[in-house]
Design an enzyme around this catalytic site. Structure first.
Site, PDB file in Angstrom:
ATOM      1  N   HIS A   1       0.796  -1.223   0.000  1.00 39.20           N
ATOM      2  CA  HIS A   1       0.000   0.000   0.000  1.00 39.20           C
ATOM      3  C   HIS A   1       0.830   1.276   0.000  1.00 39.20           C
ATOM      4  O   HIS A   1       0.312   2.352  -0.243  1.00 39.20           O
ATOM      5  CB  HIS A   1      -0.923   0.023   1.229  1.00 39.20           C
ATOM      6  N   ARG A   2       2.133   1.171   0.277  1.00 37.32           N
ATOM      7  CA  ARG A   2       2.932   2.390   0.403  1.00 37.32           C
ATOM      8  C   ARG A   2       3.109   3.094  -0.940  1.00 37.32           C
ATOM      9  O   ARG A   2       3.326   2.461  -1.963  1.00 37.32           O
ATOM     10  CB  ARG A   2       4.300   2.073   1.010  1.00 37.32           C
TER      11      ARG A   2
END
Length: 440
Positions: A209-210
């Site tokens: 998700h980063r």
């Protein structure tokens, strides 16, 4: 004594649940404040219920927004509660905007701040989390650090070792606590239940998700290229909506979704995800918290990053940083899958975050501070006539505690053959180089 806890996200609630338990066991007054920065009141209340902890006394319903707007609204709401409740200490956990807001507000009201999971550093100033955790540490009076390495980060930032408490990480307490709840409840999410993971071999749980990964097409192609070739593993990917959107924008989602060994499902609730993690052969992630949970649950982790604020998991041998390089990901995944000795070494890596008694150690330290009258922020009353920072090579048998008493000093850094050590009170300094502050 009255303790206030500021929470903003699910990871904070998860990690603070054991501390909330311990506060209740000791009969200490608790004020629980939830900023509501990620989800609505109903979802939040259900989450507290699922984890078998009390619902918040206050929910200020900040919602999503820019960092500035969200943090400002949090500070306004938290300030009103703190002025009304007047707690003896405010606890914050981790590195979210709620941590930043809670620590700033409390310190400006002269209410002591206790930072749970203090001292973590990625040394990557592009990460908002790095800014939040550093700012919270500037505001704190008590630092509950997970490891000696984290404590040394704070010593290097001129924080007194007398304010540092190496407690381990409450993630260990939380994993043990919540896995029992999860097993008792069973899998509830239909998309996960349909996969029949209890009878599935070689599960690779993927989270990503980063922004540095999902917003970078080159990195995404490297990661997906590795996933494509790991066709002897069952890859389960609870996909974050933002990740799905960027994959679609780059034209990569359909390619990934078409792979028979890749099972893309919607995001899971925490308890379902914990069960999935515990049954996995391998974790592939860019999450910070999951690096901790993996080593706690004895699951090898490959981290899709080039740095980590959890370096202890790498040093211990339970986690490997692989970045987004396809060949590096494949090489290490294959070794875990095919080399039993290598895999067992990762599974059996000693957990640097303790044995699950972090919440007890944290509350012991707070009660001790309170009973000694140290849980307060006051202006100094003694005039300091001189202050010197000195360096010395110690050639006598003397402990940290005795040296500080005899020299009216505070030891800052200790070097043992060039390696930094934490100044535990009982540590014998003979043969070590120290720097110290001398007060008169």
């Amino acid at each position: 004594m009255k303790i206030a806890i500021v929470l903003g996200t699910r990871p904070e609630i998860i990690k603070m649940a054991p501390i909330i338990d311990e506060i209740g066991k000791r009969g200490i007054d608790l004020v629980l404040l939830h900023t509501g920065q990620h989800y609505d009141k109903e979802m939040s209340d259900n989450f507290f219920k699922d984890l078998e902890i009390p619902a918040p006394d206050y929910n200020i319903h900040v919602g999503s927004g820019s960092h500035g707007k969200q943090t400002g609204l949090m500070m306004q709401g938290i300030e009103e509660v703190m002025i009304d409740e007047k707690p003896d200490i405010v606890l914050v956990q981790g590195d979210t905007n709620a941590v930043l807001a809670g620590a700033l507000v409390a310190s400006k009201l002269h209410i002591p701040v206790g930072h749970v999971e203090a001292g973590l550093r990625s040394f990557d100033m592009t990460m908002p989390e790095e800014i939040n955790r550093m700012a919270a540490d500037v505001c704190s009076l008590m630092y509950f650090v997970p490891t000696e390495e984290s404590a040394i980060n704070l010593l290097a930032e001129n924080i007194s070792h007398k304010k540092l408490f190496i407690t381990g990480n409450t993630v260990v307490d939380a994993c043990f606590r919540h896995l029992e709840i999860a097993k008792k409840r069973g899998i509830e999410e239909e998309s996960l239940a349909n996969l029949d993971i209890e009878n599935m071999d070689n599960i690779l749980t993927l989270t990503m998700h980063r922004a540095e990964n999902v917003d970078d097409e080159h990195r995404l192609k490297g990661i997906i290229g590795a996933l494509e070739e790991l066709n002897d593993m069952n890859i389960i990917f609870p996909i974050h909506p933002r990740t799905k959107k960027t994959l679609e924008n780059f034209g990569l989602f359909d390619k990934l979704n078409s792979l028979e060994h890749v099972h893309i499902i919607k995001p899971l609730g925490y308890l379902d995800f914990l069960l999935l993690t515990s049954m996995s052969t391998l974790i592939l992630t860019d999450s910070g918290g999951l690096q901790e949970e993996a080593i706690t649950l004895n699951v090898p982790a490959l981290t899709l990053r080039y740095n980590t604020e959890r370096p202890e998991t790498v040093t211990a041998g339970g986690n490997i940083l692989v970045g987004s390089d396809k060949e590096v990901i494949l090489e290490n995944a294959r070794k875990i899958l095919e080399d039993e000795e290598f895999a067992n070494n990762m599974r059996n890596a000693k957990n640097p975050y303790g044995d699950g008694n972090s919440s007890i150690l944290t509350l012991d330290a707070i009660e001790d501070y309170y009973n000694k009258g140290l849980l307060k922020i006051e202006s100094p009353e003694d005039i300091m006539s001189s202050f010197n920072r000195k360096m010395a090579l110690i050639d006598e048998d003397i402990t940290v505690e005795d040296f500080e008493k005899e020299n009216q000093s505070l030891i800052h850094m200790i070097y043992d053959n060039g390696v930094m050590k934490f100044p535990a009170s009982e540590l014998n300094l003979k043969g070590m180089m120290i720097t110290y502050d001398c007060f008169q």
